[in-house]
Design an enzyme around this catalytic site. Structure first.
Site, mmCIF file in Angstrom:
data_model
loop_
_atom_site.group_PDB
_atom_site.id
_atom_site.type_symbol
_atom_site.label_atom_id
_atom_site.label_comp_id
_atom_site.label_asym_id
_atom_site.label_seq_id
_atom_site.Cartn_x
_atom_site.Cartn_y
_atom_site.Cartn_z
ATOM 1 C CG HIS A 1 -1.981 -1.001 1.206
ATOM 2 N ND1 HIS A 1 -3.045 -0.958 2.070
ATOM 3 C CD2 HIS A 1 -2.173 -2.103 0.438
ATOM 4 C CE1 HIS A 1 -3.853 -1.973 1.833
ATOM 5 N NE2 HIS A 1 -3.333 -2.692 0.850
ATOM 6 C CD GLU B 1 -2.044 4.113 3.308
ATOM 7 O OE1 GLU B 1 -3.216 4.352 3.640
ATOM 8 O OE2 GLU B 1 -1.737 3.293 2.426
ATOM 9 C CB CYS C 1 -6.409 -0.492 5.279
ATOM 10 S SG CYS C 1 -4.710 -1.114 5.222
ATOM 11 C CB CYS D 1 -1.839 1.478 6.283
ATOM 12 S SG CYS D 1 -1.499 0.697 4.695
#
Length: 149
Positions: free
Chosen positions: A56, A58, A86, A89
């Site tokens: 992701h 992040e 999420c 993260c």
């Protein structure tokens, strides 16, 4: 005093990263990390390219910023991300001790708030900065994906 480098300025930079992800066929989420008005990490989702569900924006930004700083804690940094983090993260952001998270669009289904994930107690959160622009990019991406399948 007018501050040229405010949350909107940096969120626009994160949106540029989201657009790069969009062009690559990745879910269009972009992230940057800033320390003292300086961008030290700039990235976007790479889950398709890397075939890695943890890639992701992040997560990529945390790794990049930690490498730049030479340490694992980001306690003087701000993350700008185009979608609410999420659960995964948010957990990584908790451990990084990041000082501030600014996100654009909320994620009512998979966002850390909906799932009850905690951030570090000292982390400040700002939401809704350029939310419409980020949401529109995500909507367009998923409409196109549905039409291709």
């Amino acid at each position: 005093m007018i501050r040229p480098f405010d949350d909107t300025y940096f969120m626009r930079k994160a949106l540029q990263e989201a657009k790069v992800a969009y062009e690559k066929g990745e879910i269009p989420v972009g992230a940057i990390i800033v320390v003292e008005d300086r961008i030290i990490a700039r990235t976007h989702n790479l889950t398709e390219l890397l075939n890695d569900v943890t890639a992701h924006a992040e997560m990529q930004a945390i790794t990049s910023a930690a490498n730049f700083l030479g340490g694992k804690y980001l306690n003087k940094c701000t993350l700008y991300v185009t979608l609410e983090p999420c659960q995964m993260c948010a957990g990584a952001l908790y451990w990084s001790q990041i000082s501030k998270i600014v996100y654009a669009a909320s994620d009512a289904e998979r966002g850390y708030k909906t799932l009850g994930t905690k951030l570090h107690p000292k982390t400040k959160v700002v939401s809704g900065i350029l939310a419409e622009e980020a949401s529109e990019l995500l909507r367009r991406f998923f409409i196109e994906k549905r039409n291709l399948n």
